[in-house]
Design an enzyme around this catalytic site. Structure first.
Site, PDB file in Angstrom:
ATOM      1  N   TYR A  84       0.836  -1.198   0.000  1.00  0.00           N
ATOM      2  CA  TYR A  84       0.000   0.000   0.000  1.00  0.00           C
ATOM      3  C   TYR A  84       0.877   1.257   0.000  1.00  0.00           C
ATOM      4  O   TYR A  84       1.730   1.403  -0.850  1.00  0.00           O
ATOM      5  CB  TYR A  84      -0.999  -0.036   1.161  1.00  0.00           C
ATOM      6  CG  TYR A  84      -1.951  -1.202   1.042  1.00  0.00           C
ATOM      7  CD1 TYR A  84      -2.967  -1.213   0.104  1.00  0.00           C
ATOM      8  CD2 TYR A  84      -1.787  -2.333   1.834  1.00  0.00           C
ATOM      9  CE1 TYR A  84      -3.823  -2.308  -0.032  1.00  0.00           C
ATOM     10  CE2 TYR A  84      -2.637  -3.436   1.706  1.00  0.00           C
ATOM     11  CZ  TYR A  84      -3.654  -3.414   0.775  1.00  0.00           C
ATOM     12  OH  TYR A  84      -4.477  -4.487   0.630  1.00  0.00           O
ATOM     13  N   SER A  85       0.715   2.136   0.959  1.00  0.00           N
ATOM     14  CA  SER A  85       1.432   3.424   0.916  1.00  0.00           C
ATOM     15  C   SER A  85       2.926   3.289   1.162  1.00  0.00           C
ATOM     16  O   SER A  85       3.648   4.283   1.072  1.00  0.00           O
ATOM     17  CB  SER A  85       0.827   4.403   1.921  1.00  0.00           C
ATOM     18  OG  SER A  85      -0.432   4.851   1.463  1.00  0.00           O
TER      19      SER A  85
END
Length: 461
Positions: A84-85
């Site tokens: 993800y991030s």
């Protein structure tokens, strides 16, 4: 491979260290290991992988449980987790390497590379009508999420209807739906559509976590003439030595893919249970090449999300630690390859919200903490004994303290719909355990020194 993963870590250049030799209290780590095992036994997650490095040595490793509830494959330093991030600092590193090369300028206007961004409109603060740009959006604004771009509605897994819960999410909902459906399937198409939408605010005036890194990714494609995946591979993964990290997984490597779960509880009861989200088995995952569930061509995002619940990169524990060690080495990888200039890394581990050309104010609207700042690599602790420490991630995350040459990677594949019973951050979050280990070891040294000094004084008498 040793059960503690030391052979796999040594294969990429890490060697084992002793906590006490590196100024850390080993008892704090062992108490933490015991607590994580208790959470595993309660069913909080099927497996957990974490490790800490100090002065380039692995001082703690905890490979707990299995990749999924079938218990076929044990956790290892090579198990792959959805980042993800965590991809954002990888993209930022690739971009800053282009700045180091002189290919782009940090404060270049975006419209120099994407002409349609020259005449963007901006929503007025009162929400009534639009206004023209007061100053150009720059590449630095994209890097810092002060560009005026946000995110649409999200979902932890594909196939669930997207629900906009804020004005910002409503603004981008139709675009996000088109990403999810595959109509918008490249960074170029995304930028074309973003240029048609008004910005949420004037560049530099507000912080809004969003699709800024995706636009930056397309700028990188334009200036290099290469797809983002190749830019990331050649400028970051190959140079750092991140052998495991990938965008998709071959069927032959599904044993390394961690199952994706959500921690749930039924109404009116306290017992938790795990719901699997990404296929009933690893081979069904949308990240397995050849799976019927796989997103056509993979997910082309630069910021870690594309549509609903899709991650662009899968990371292993040892690869995350290699990335952290590169930053601790001021831009040089464990193998000695130069990734970023020394002065570039020094700047990246500072609070860029304090820089006027990145943000009009040190704490712009939309930024919610006085204690934490922001850099292109993630959150920066502003105060306290670990001021300057950096941390970033999604469900999995890394933490590093450049002043003490310490870092940690905490890897999990369980999304917490509800909090685990008995979870205490000061005992269960490895970054906080490290901070305790530093303090405890310091007190022990001071106590031993005082005792030694006292004994010497008594002997002189």
């Amino acid at each position: 491979m040793a059960s503690d993963g030391s052979a796999a870590m040594a294969a990429v250049g890490f060697h084992r260290g002793v906590p006490e030799d590196e100024g850390l209290d080993g008892n704090a780590f062992e108490a933490h290991r015991h607590r994580i095992k208790q959470h595993l036994d309660r069913g909080v997650f099927p497996g957990f992988a974490e490790a800490a490095i100090s002065n380039g040595k692995v001082v703690f490793t905890n490979l707990c449980g299995y990749t999924d509830k079938s218990k076929r494959h044990r956790m290892s330093p090579q198990t792959l987790f959805r980042g993800y991030s965590m991809m954002k600092p990888i993209t930022a590193t690739a971009f800053m390497s282009l700045v180091d090369d002189g290919t782009v300028g940090l404060h270049d206007p975006v419209h120099r590379y994407i002409p349609s961004f020259k005449d963007l409109q901006v929503r007025r603060k009162n929400g009534k009508g639009l206004e023209a740009l007061k100053k150009p959006m720059t590449l630095c604004h994209l890097l810092m999420h002060t560009s005026g771009l946000g995110y649409g509605p999200g979902s932890i897994t594909p196939g669930v209807p997207l629900v906009a819960r804020s004005a910002e999410e409503k603004h981008y909902k139709s675009l996000t739906v088109r990403q999810e459906e595959g109509d918008i399937n490249s960074l170029e198409k995304l930028c074309t559509e973003l240029a048609r939408l008004p910005l949420l605010h004037q560049p530099g005036s507000n912080y809004a976590y969003g699709m800024s890194l995706d636009v930056l990714g397309h700028v990188m494609e334009i200036v290099t003439g290469q797809p983002l995946r190749k830019i990331i591979q050649t400028r970051v993964l190959d140079r750092v030595g991140m052998r495991d990290t990938s965008f998709m997984v071959q069927r032959s490597r599904t044993a390394h893919l961690a199952g994706y779960y959500r921690l749930m509880k039924d109404k009116g009861v306290s017992k938790r249970w795990l719901q699997r989200l990404d296929g009933s088995r690893a081979e069904d995952s949308m990240y397995v090449k050849g799976s019927a569930a796989a997103y056509a061509g993979g997910v082309p995002a630069a910021g870690g999300l594309w549509g609903a619940g899709r991650s662009t990169m899968l990371f292993s524990l040892r690869d995350v630690l290699l990335f952290c060690q590169m930053l601790l080495n001021r831009g040089r990888s464990v193998s000695g390859k130069r990734v970023l200039k020394t002065e570039t890394v020094r700047s990246l581990v500072g609070d860029w919200l304090r820089l006027k050309r990145a943000s009009d104010k040190p704490d712009p609207e939309g930024w919610g903490s006085d204690d934490v700042g922001w850099s292109p690599l993630g959150n920066i602790e502003r105060y306290g004994p670990h001021a300057g420490a950096l941390y970033m991630g999604g469900m999995s995350y890394f933490w590093l303290d450049p002043r003490r040459n310490i870092a940690a990677a905490i890897m999990t594949e369980t999304y917490w719909q509800v909090d685990p019973l008995g979870w205490k951050a000061e005992l269960d979050d490895l970054d906080q355990v490290i901070q305790k280990a530093v303090l405890t070891a310091k007190r022990k040294r001071q106590s031993a020194h005082s005792a030694s000094t006292g004994a010497a004084k008594r002997q002189r008498r």
